[in-house]
Motif scaffolding. Structure first.
Motif, PDB file in Angstrom:
ATOM      1  N   PRO A   1     -54.127 -48.359 -43.826  1.00 49.91           N
ATOM      2  CA  PRO A   1     -55.402 -47.629 -43.769  1.00 49.91           C
ATOM      3  C   PRO A   1     -55.297 -46.389 -42.883  1.00 49.91           C
ATOM      4  N   GLY A   2     -55.926 -45.307 -43.339  1.00 54.65           N
ATOM      5  CA  GLY A   2     -55.937 -44.076 -42.566  1.00 54.65           C
ATOM      6  C   GLY A   2     -54.728 -43.201 -42.783  1.00 54.65           C
TER       7      GLY A   2
ATOM      8  N   GLU B   1     -54.025 -53.145 -45.519  1.00 53.34           N
ATOM      9  CA  GLU B   1     -55.156 -53.380 -46.419  1.00 53.34           C
ATOM     10  C   GLU B   1     -54.664 -53.704 -47.823  1.00 53.34           C
ATOM     11  N   LEU B   2     -55.224 -54.756 -48.379  1.00 57.10           N
ATOM     12  CA  LEU B   2     -54.940 -55.164 -49.750  1.00 57.10           C
ATOM     13  C   LEU B   2     -56.140 -54.813 -50.621  1.00 57.10           C
ATOM     14  N   GLN B   3     -55.908 -54.073 -51.693  1.00 60.28           N
ATOM     15  CA  GLN B   3     -56.952 -53.738 -52.663  1.00 60.28           C
ATOM     16  C   GLN B   3     -56.614 -54.394 -53.994  1.00 60.28           C
ATOM     17  N   ILE B   4     -57.558 -55.150 -54.525  1.00 63.44           N
ATOM     18  CA  ILE B   4     -57.405 -55.782 -55.827  1.00 63.44           C
ATOM     19  C   ILE B   4     -58.447 -55.182 -56.766  1.00 63.44           C
ATOM     20  N   LYS B   5     -57.983 -54.433 -57.765  1.00 66.25           N
ATOM     21  CA  LYS B   5     -58.872 -53.711 -58.660  1.00 66.25           C
ATOM     22  C   LYS B   5     -58.901 -54.382 -60.032  1.00 66.25           C
ATOM     23  N   SER B   6     -60.113 -54.514 -60.564  1.00 69.35           N
ATOM     24  CA  SER B   6     -60.286 -55.014 -61.924  1.00 69.35           C
ATOM     25  C   SER B   6     -61.298 -54.118 -62.627  1.00 69.35           C
ATOM     26  N   SER B   7     -61.569 -54.400 -63.888  1.00 70.60           N
ATOM     27  CA  SER B   7     -62.532 -53.590 -64.630  1.00 70.60           C
ATOM     28  C   SER B   7     -63.943 -53.751 -64.091  1.00 70.60           C
ATOM     29  N   MET B   8     -64.172 -54.841 -63.338  1.00 71.89           N
ATOM     30  CA  MET B   8     -65.518 -55.142 -62.839  1.00 71.89           C
ATOM     31  C   MET B   8     -65.743 -54.639 -61.420  1.00 71.89           C
ATOM     32  N   ASN B   9     -64.742 -54.752 -60.552  1.00 72.65           N
ATOM     33  CA  ASN B   9     -64.957 -54.391 -59.151  1.00 72.65           C
ATOM     34  C   ASN B   9     -63.641 -54.144 -58.432  1.00 72.65           C
ATOM     35  N   VAL B  10     -63.777 -53.801 -57.153  1.00 75.36           N
ATOM     36  CA  VAL B  10     -62.630 -53.636 -56.260  1.00 75.36           C
ATOM     37  C   VAL B  10     -62.882 -54.472 -55.015  1.00 75.36           C
ATOM     38  N   ASN B  11     -61.972 -55.402 -54.712  1.00 81.32           N
ATOM     39  CA  ASN B  11     -62.074 -56.212 -53.502  1.00 81.32           C
ATOM     40  C   ASN B  11     -61.021 -55.754 -52.495  1.00 81.32           C
TER      41      ASN B  11
END
Length: 350
Positions: free
Chosen positions: A54-55, A107-117
């Motif tokens: 991050p950053g 930071e872990l980002q998990i992206k799908s068609s519905m959202n981003v966690n």
């Protein structure tokens, strides 16, 4: 034969189940292998998964399912150089042989068609002295010691799993129900080798390796009037924060590096050692000058560091001046202990 105790000190701070938006704090030691993950057993239904600092706008690992691509660009950086591993199925990130420069947020980002966690980990790496370039922590004990390997966990969570191995062999001894630490009593020379620990929690997996070297039992025989030299088994006490010498139950010498104290307590033990104690600042060894037959008995050494602590008993026999063979006993005991100290030092440097 008396049992002695050695304590391996490790540090691990993780708590509870990990959800999106939380910051999970993790504290480890230099040389550990740490796997960061969520409480998901498998990341399903995502289009893209990426790990970043991050950053810094710096992606260090990525899975792109649409492009059918898995990459770990962080391994090309000098900071991580070939020490990052990314699980293709779960997206878990492993940092091997971790260093102090690896401290910071991930930071872990998990992206799908519905959202981003997003999941964030704050990693703190503590520097330690007893570790080689491969991340192995070295520990030196003597046969007959009782060795307790500590996890650093104060209270196991319900789903936490802690495993210990000696080489490829599982250690199935009586583990502490709350901390998972395991004790090896009356350790012997054939138990020299690698001891590994794995702690698996809802947010991380930690691997740590120790190499335990078991030397001969310490005994000292001297002639009345000669000095009794009690060795610590190390060449330098760098890395140890506290060293205590006791005669039976009486504290007679102390080194507290945090408080910068190097003290002898001549008046303890009924004043029998008054004016005769000498503490070596570099090695921590204790010398009793002008030995008397009343000095015979058990001397106890306690040494504490950030990675381990140990307790050891050394039996001292002071013979009357009329007995023959005492001088050779002095030389044999002193030289034998010094050879062991040098061997341990060289082993640690390898």
């Amino acid at each position: 034969m008396r049992n002695r105790s050695l304590i391996i000190v490790v540090v691990l701070l993780v708590h509870g189940v990990f959800g999106a938006g939380e910051v999970k704090s993790v504290s480890v030691m230099v040389g550990d292998s740490v796997t960061l993950h969520t409480d998901l057993t498998e990341t399903k239904g995502f289009d893209e998964l990426q790990w970043e600092i991050p950053g810094e706008n710096n992606i260090i690992a990525q899975i792109d399912r649409e492009a059918n691509r898995v990459s770990v660009p962080g391994n090309q950086e000098e900071r991580f150089r070939d020490r990052l591993k990314l699980d293709h199925q779960t997206g878990f990130l492993t940092i091997t042989n971790i260093r102090t420069t690896d401290s910071g947020d991930y930071e872990l980002q998990i992206k799908s068609s519905m959202n981003v966690n997003k999941y964030r980990f704050s990693v703190t790496v503590r520097d330690v002295f007893f570790v080689n370039t491969d991340g192995v922590k070295s520990v030196s004990v003597t046969e007959g010691d009782s060795v307790t390997l500590h996890t650093g966990v104060t209270q196991k969570q319900r789903d936490d799993v802690i495993q210990w191995k000696f080489g490829d062999q599982d250690l199935n001894g009586p583990a502490d129900a709350e901390t998972g630490e395991i004790t090896i009593r009356n350790i012997q020379r054939d138990q020299t080798g690698d001891y590994t620990m794995e702690i698996n929690t809802s947010s991380m997996i930690l691997h740590r390796k120790y190499y335990i070297a078991v030397g001969e039992m310490n005994t000292v025989s001297v002639m009345e009037g000669e000095p009794s030299i009690l060795y610590t088994g190390v060449i330098e006490i760098q890395g140890y924060d506290l060293i205590l010498w006791k005669f039976e139950d009486h504290l007679i010498a102390e080194i507290d590096k945090v408080a910068n104290l190097f003290l002898t307590y001549d008046n303890n033990a009924g004043g029998k050692f008054k004016g005769r104690l000498q503490l070596h600042r570099q090695s921590g060894e204790l010398t009793v000058r002008g030995s008397r037959t009343t000095d015979s008995g058990d001397y106890h050494l306690n040494m504490n560091s950030s990675t381990h602590s140990f307790q050891r008993s050394i039996n001292v026999t002071v013979s009357g001046s009329g007995r023959s063979g005492a001088v050779s006993g002095i030389s044999g005991a002193s030289v034998g202990l010094m050879v062991w100290a040098v061997a341990v030092f060289l082993l640690r440097e390898v």
